[in-house]
Write an enzyme that holds these catalytic residues in place. Structure first.
Site, short mmCIF file in Angstrom:
data_model
loop_
_atom_site.label_atom_id
_atom_site.label_comp_id
_atom_site.label_asym_id
_atom_site.label_seq_id
_atom_site.Cartn_x
_atom_site.Cartn_y
_atom_site.Cartn_z
N ARG A 67 28.35 -91.40 -20.62
CA ARG A 67 29.05 -92.32 -19.49
C ARG A 67 29.69 -91.22 -18.40
O ARG A 67 30.33 -90.61 -18.68
CB ARG A 67 29.66 -93.36 -19.66
CG ARG A 67 29.00 -94.44 -20.59
CD ARG A 67 30.18 -95.31 -21.31
NE ARG A 67 31.21 -95.71 -20.52
CZ ARG A 67 31.94 -96.66 -20.95
NH1 ARG A 67 31.78 -97.59 -21.73
NH2 ARG A 67 32.95 -97.13 -20.12
N ARG A 74 41.70 -94.43 -16.71
CA ARG A 74 41.49 -95.53 -17.53
C ARG A 74 42.50 -95.96 -18.71
O ARG A 74 43.19 -97.09 -18.69
CB ARG A 74 40.30 -95.52 -18.57
CG ARG A 74 39.14 -95.62 -17.58
CD ARG A 74 37.91 -94.65 -18.06
NE ARG A 74 37.26 -95.61 -19.12
CZ ARG A 74 36.42 -95.01 -20.17
NH1 ARG A 74 36.09 -93.74 -19.85
NH2 ARG A 74 35.88 -95.60 -21.01
N ARG A 126 40.33 -108.27 -17.79
CA ARG A 126 40.96 -106.98 -18.15
C ARG A 126 42.36 -107.07 -17.18
O ARG A 126 43.09 -105.88 -17.15
CB ARG A 126 40.06 -105.92 -17.56
CG ARG A 126 39.25 -104.98 -18.44
CD ARG A 126 39.40 -103.80 -18.18
NE ARG A 126 38.62 -102.64 -18.58
CZ ARG A 126 37.44 -102.69 -19.07
NH1 ARG A 126 36.78 -103.56 -19.17
NH2 ARG A 126 36.74 -101.39 -19.22
N LYS A 146 34.82 -101.68 -28.61
CA LYS A 146 34.60 -102.92 -28.17
C LYS A 146 33.20 -103.30 -28.20
O LYS A 146 32.55 -104.35 -28.71
CB LYS A 146 35.18 -103.40 -26.86
CG LYS A 146 36.56 -103.30 -26.83
CD LYS A 146 37.35 -103.84 -25.52
CE LYS A 146 36.77 -102.92 -24.14
NZ LYS A 146 37.41 -101.47 -24.33
N ARG A 158 31.28 -89.88 -27.37
CA ARG A 158 30.49 -90.91 -27.14
C ARG A 158 29.25 -90.60 -26.39
O ARG A 158 29.21 -90.05 -25.39
CB ARG A 158 31.10 -92.24 -26.50
CG ARG A 158 30.24 -93.48 -25.99
CD ARG A 158 31.23 -94.62 -25.84
NE ARG A 158 32.15 -94.43 -24.80
CZ ARG A 158 32.83 -95.37 -24.24
NH1 ARG A 158 32.98 -96.61 -24.89
NH2 ARG A 158 33.93 -95.06 -23.29
P1 AMP Z 1 33.59 -100.92 -19.88
O1 AMP Z 1 32.20 -100.42 -20.12
O2 AMP Z 1 34.36 -101.96 -20.33
O3 AMP Z 1 34.67 -99.47 -20.41
O4 AMP Z 1 34.00 -100.69 -18.32
C1 AMP Z 1 33.49 -99.62 -17.57
C2 AMP Z 1 34.16 -99.72 -15.90
O5 AMP Z 1 33.48 -100.89 -15.55
C3 AMP Z 1 35.83 -100.01 -15.81
O6 AMP Z 1 36.32 -98.70 -16.01
C4 AMP Z 1 35.88 -100.64 -14.79
O7 AMP Z 1 35.85 -99.71 -13.61
C5 AMP Z 1 34.62 -101.71 -14.63
N1 AMP Z 1 34.83 -102.79 -15.31
C6 AMP Z 1 34.60 -103.34 -16.54
N2 AMP Z 1 34.88 -104.62 -16.73
C7 AMP Z 1 35.95 -104.81 -15.83
C8 AMP Z 1 36.98 -105.91 -15.53
N3 AMP Z 1 36.97 -106.85 -16.44
N4 AMP Z 1 37.51 -105.88 -14.35
C9 AMP Z 1 37.53 -104.79 -13.56
N5 AMP Z 1 36.76 -103.82 -13.86
C10 AMP Z 1 35.80 -103.71 -14.98
#
Ligand code: AMP
Length: 217
Positions: free
Chosen positions: A161, A172, A87, A14, A126
């Site tokens: 990360r 996740r 999400r 994404k 990654r």
């Molecule tokens: P990402 O970079 O999109 O994979 O997000 C990393 C982490 O941020 C996720 O595992 C959640 O802990 C938090 N996070 C990101 N976007 C959301 C969202 N829309 N709702 C809740 N938690 C989020």
């Protein structure tokens, strides 16, 4: 204003795709993951609250995320591209209400479809640029840097990360299966929803998605 969405499992691509689409179509890219990681890095009040969730792969609560997102949308003049939001079903419903309240529209919704075994491999490989102004995303097998461990764009060191560990990945994926699936079902019934094969190479995915965006932007 229109709001475009890129949906998909963890490590489905994404963020990388959004960075490419943002440049080509002059959209404002908003990644809730990046915003939350920044707030953790800067140790803001929100950052201290969400630190554990972003590290262990659980979701941050809806009211915090919706608050961040809708504050960002208020001041935005250009069309917006979200990755990582919505999400949860609550976030999707809150976004729909916000859009209709403001007279904004939902643009293309793309879901990146990638098999789980491929996702796991991507997470391990990654690397991201440690410079928060850059945030370029690499993969040690699919998208390598010219100099190992150094960002091609800004020469900052790469890092992993904190949630790209085997344990956090499992969490996740559990969250994805239980909380995120209903979000995909919610959008899949909308006319502007498109499923894209996210297991192809980044440029191939980008080309496929670009032709879809061509109809909208
Ligand atoms: P990402 O970079 O999109 O994979 O997000 C990393 C982490 O941020 C996720 O595992 C959640 O802990 C938090 N996070 C990101 N976007 C959301 C969202 N829309 N709702 C809740 N938690 C989020």
């Amino acid at each position: 204003m229109r709001v475009f969405l890129i949906l998909g499992a963890p490590a489905s691509g994404k963020g990388s795709l959004a960075q490419m689409v943002e440049k080509k179509f002059a959209l404002t890219h908003i990644s809730t993951g990046d915003i939350l990681r920044d707030s953790v890095f800067k140790e803001t009040e929100i950052g201290l609250r969400v630190k554990d969730c972003t590290a262990n792969g659980t979701l941050v609560d809806d009211s915090t995320v919706n608050g961040i997102v809708f504050a960002r949308l208020q001041g935005e003049a250009r069309d917006v591209l979200f990755d990582g939001f919505p999400r949860t079903l609550n976030q999707a419903i809150a976004l729909d209400s916000f859009l209709s309240e403001k007279g904004f529209h939902l643009g293309l919704v793309v879901n990146l479809d990638v098999p789980t075994c491929v996702l796991e491999n991507r997470v391990v490989n990654r690397r991201i640029c440690s410079n928060v102004e850059c945030r370029a995303i690499y993969n040690m097998t699919r998208r390598k840097t010219v100099v190992e461990g150094v960002c091609d764009l800004c020469m900052s060191p790469l890092k992993q990360r904190p949630d790209d560990t085997a344990q956090a990945f499992k969490t996740r994926m559990d969250v994805f299966a239980t909380v995120y699936r209903p979000v995909l079902e919610y959008y899949s019934s909308k006319p502007n929803f498109r499923q894209v094969d996210g297991s192809a190479l980044p440029d191939e995915v980008f080309n496929a998605v670009s032709s879809l965006y061509g109809e909208y932007v």
